[in-house]
Design a protein around this motif. Structure first.
Motif, PDB file in Angstrom:
ATOM      1  N   GLU A   1       0.163  29.425 -13.939  1.00 34.01           N
ATOM      2  CA  GLU A   1       1.052  29.346 -15.099  1.00 34.01           C
ATOM      3  C   GLU A   1       0.386  29.945 -16.338  1.00 34.01           C
ATOM      4  O   GLU A   1      -0.831  29.833 -16.507  1.00 34.01           O
TER       5      GLU A   1
ATOM      6  N   TYR B   1      10.494  26.045 -14.346  1.00 40.46           N
ATOM      7  CA  TYR B   1       9.494  26.505 -13.381  1.00 40.46           C
ATOM      8  C   TYR B   1      10.170  27.094 -12.148  1.00 40.46           C
ATOM      9  O   TYR B   1       9.768  28.147 -11.650  1.00 40.46           O
TER      10      TYR B   1
ATOM     11  N   ARG C   1       5.513  20.025  -6.183  1.00 35.85           N
ATOM     12  CA  ARG C   1       5.291  20.824  -4.980  1.00 35.85           C
ATOM     13  C   ARG C   1       6.529  20.885  -4.087  1.00 35.85           C
ATOM     14  O   ARG C   1       6.942  21.961  -3.651  1.00 35.85           O
TER      15      ARG C   1
ATOM     16  N   HIS D   1       0.596  21.875  -8.206  1.00 35.44           N
ATOM     17  CA  HIS D   1       1.641  21.468  -9.143  1.00 35.44           C
ATOM     18  C   HIS D   1       2.263  20.176  -8.631  1.00 35.44           C
ATOM     19  O   HIS D   1       2.445  19.994  -7.426  1.00 35.44           O
TER      20      HIS D   1
ATOM     21  N   GLN E   1      -0.078  25.772  -1.965  1.00 34.23           N
ATOM     22  CA  GLN E   1      -0.740  25.437  -3.213  1.00 34.23           C
ATOM     23  C   GLN E   1      -2.222  25.176  -2.972  1.00 34.23           C
ATOM     24  O   GLN E   1      -2.604  24.563  -1.972  1.00 34.23           O
TER      25      GLN E   1
END
Length: 241
Positions: free
Chosen positions: A21, A139, A174, A171, A201
């Motif tokens: 991000e 997001y 997820r 995150h 992730q």
């Protein structure tokens, strides 16, 4: 005598995109607001590498940690577990004060190109009012746009067509993000056929490539603020230069 027919082999290149991000996912009112002042932009940024170059690039990036050797020794961490966030590294003070950081950044970008990789970023200027701002929705929409653009790159700009994998920093949403990516893969309009699997992730302090993506995101976050509001963020022109 048996006859054999030989067909030309088409090699399909696989990329891996490491994204993190940039900016801030929360609402933004102004730089002077007491609460909602973190960043006027939000997005995803990082690096797109040929899969067979990822290990070599990670090794190169790990070896560059000696740029911050003093901080690693001070914190008493093993270099493979230590992390410096891009937003802390790429500050106006650091860029103006440390010539070796400016030199490293040039080498960093050149190394991405040297392994036939690419810098990637996509984001927006946040305009929703505080009551209407929805971080989770924001997001997911940015992730969908990132997948769309990566998919188009693999279809349109790569000869022959390529595939890609997507790695994201950890995150807390997820499940929602994987669901969104799966919907884009199989039910999008059109489906994102070049994405091999939904994103996975990774812990940024354990993966050099995610740390590299985070440093790109830190740089893009500063530049993005200047792009959308060059008056309020006038000091960030040093990153443009």
């Amino acid at each position: 005598m048996r006859a054999f027919a030989f067909l030309d082999t088409v090699i399909i290149l696989t990329y891996i995109a490491h994204l993190d991000e940039f900016g801030h996912i929360g609402p933004f009112v102004s730089r002077q607001h007491p609460h909602h002042k973190s960043s006027p932009v939000f997005g995803l940024a990082g690096i797109l590498l040929p899969l067979d170059e990822a290990r070599g690039f990670a090794t190169w990036f790990f070896q560059r940690n000696r740029l911050l050797e003093y901080e690693i020794l001070r914190d008493g961490e093993h270099p493979a577990l230590w992390e410096k966030k891009g937003s802390s590294l790429y500050t106006v003070r650091n860029i103006e004060r440390y010539r070796n950081l400016r030199q490293f950044t040039n080498r960093f970008l050149n190394q991405i190109s040297a392994v036939n990789g690419h810098v990637f970023y996509v984001g927006i200027k946040k305009t929703s009012s505080v009551p209407k701002h929805n971080p989770s929705f924001l997001y997911r929409r940015i992730l969908s746009e990132a997948i769309k653009r990566l998919d188009e790159f693999c279809s349109r700009d790569c000869k022959p067509r390529s595939n890609f994998l997507l790695a994201l920093d950890e995150h807390d949403q997820r499940s929602a993000l994987i669901t969104q990516a799966s919907q884009d893969m199989f039910g999008g309009d059109p489906p994102r056929r070049n994405l091999i699997e939904p994103p996975f992730q990774l812990e940024s302090n354990r993966y050099q490539t995610i740390q590299a993506a985070d440093w790109i995101a830190g740089l893009i976050g500063r530049m993005g603020a200047y792009w959308v509001d060059p008056v309020s963020y006038s000091e960030n022109i040093v990153f443009i230069k």
